[in-house]
Design an enzyme around this catalytic site. Sequence first.
Site, PDB file in Angstrom:
ATOM      1  N   PHE A 182       0.836  -1.194   0.000  1.00 26.06           N
ATOM      2  CA  PHE A 182       0.000   0.000   0.000  1.00 26.06           C
ATOM      3  C   PHE A 182       0.874   1.248   0.000  1.00 26.06           C
ATOM      4  CE2 PHE A 182      -1.637   3.235   3.067  1.00 26.06           C
ATOM      5  CZ  PHE A 182      -2.591   3.821   2.239  1.00 26.06           C
ATOM      6  N   SER A 183       0.569   2.218  -0.878  1.00 25.74           N
ATOM      7  CA  SER A 183       1.222   3.520  -0.883  1.00 25.74           C
ATOM      8  C   SER A 183       2.738   3.376  -1.051  1.00 25.74           C
ATOM      9  CB  SER A 183       0.839   4.278   0.392  1.00 25.74           C
ATOM     10  OG  SER A 183       1.171   5.639   0.303  1.00 25.74           O
ATOM     11  N   SER A 184       3.528   3.671  -0.023  1.00 26.60           N
ATOM     12  CA  SER A 184       4.975   3.471  -0.131  1.00 26.60           C
ATOM     13  C   SER A 184       5.296   2.015  -0.453  1.00 26.60           C
ATOM     14  CB  SER A 184       5.660   3.878   1.174  1.00 26.60           C
ATOM     15  OG  SER A 184       7.031   3.579   1.140  1.00 26.60           O
TER      16      SER A 184
END
Length: 445
Positions: free
Chosen positions: A158-160
């Site tokens: 997720f995300s990073s």
Amino acid sequence: MKRTRRRAGVGAVLAALITAAVTALSAFLTAAPQASAAVLTEVTSFGTNPGGLRMYLYVPDRVAPRPGVLVAMHGCNGWAPGFHQGTEFASLADRYGFVVIYPQANKSANGMSNCFDVWSNEALRHGGGSDPVSIVSMVNHVLQRYNGDPQRVFATGFSSGAMETLNLLATYPDVFSAGAPFAGVPYGCLGPAGCGDKTPQQWGDLVRNAYPGYTGPRPRVMAWHGTADSVLPYTMLQEEVDQWTNVHGLSQTPASTDSPQSGWTRRVFGSGQVEAYTITGAGHDLPRTGMAAYAIRFFGLDTGGSPTTTPTTTPTSGDTTGPIRGVGSGRCLDVPGAATADGTQVQLWDCNGRSNQQWAATSSGELRVYGNKCLDAAGSGNGAAIQIYSCHGGANQSWRLNADGTITGAQSGLCLDAVGQGTANGTRIQLYTCHGGANQRWTRT
């Protein structure tokens, strides 16, 4: 025509991430954990670790004999134990017997902590060092310790963690077979090249330059993004599509588009090498309930354990039944002697309209005969036999009927093929690399 998109560098992207990090972390931590006797364990010695990462490992009580390996990565300001607790990957590992690695990041930038490195020169190239080398060390440790299958190593996050997912696919295509980034950006976006608008060729060149001289197969990609993401713009999904379709040599026009669930739009490119999921109204808070199961099915990790529930869509009145006819032979896909036993290999035979040549294409991707037997791939490589088997929802029983007449396996990406380009009665059917020949094209009449 060239599109105009938001431009962002390392500072701008990381500064934006902080506005949602606390909310996302809270959502993960408050999700109901799955009951299991197995527990998350920290591994303190796993090999070369230039990124200084911590390694957390989830090994289900029942491990498959040759388990797949999944690397699951949190977002900035996140924690590996929280991502383990708040996502469904561990419960799916319990079901299917694969092993999950949860790396713990420790990099900081622009007020953000615990971000995975996807911007340094070391992280952006094969063998360069930093976090990717540490994560590959974790993978090698698990493959050796648990007799893992090196052909079934995958990444998600997720995300990073989504950014690192694509970073790993670009820098280590010899290690990772596929990835599923949730709310991420293309590989190289936070590096010197920046996140500004690029052509598919430019995005693809970044990936190819990450490992100069590499000529092997490229990982498949299933990318997810919400239309209301205020942290990483939804336009990043199309940039990811542009990048990875170019890497695979595919058109940026989807081969098919559908809606697996309400509010979801899935675009499939080529024969399934790239998939893109648009989640209407979703913000920077993926994966939501049920999404992990789609990723596990895309990876083919749902075939390593007991055949229980997988992400399927209930067959509808749109499902169709009829013969499948080979373009090269004019003959039909046939179950020899109208047999019903699991493991019966299918063949070409003169079309006769009988029940052993009537295939129902369901909206969950199955090709059913007799109502309860599925077209089934007995393996995932060239030459794997095609047979009938009791339907269980596994990725080896999911097929894509493509616009060019090919039928490809969702698990393998390979084509349904008449052996030796044969056209005679009794010619066996197999999986084989797609090449567009008439023995790999089919019509449904």
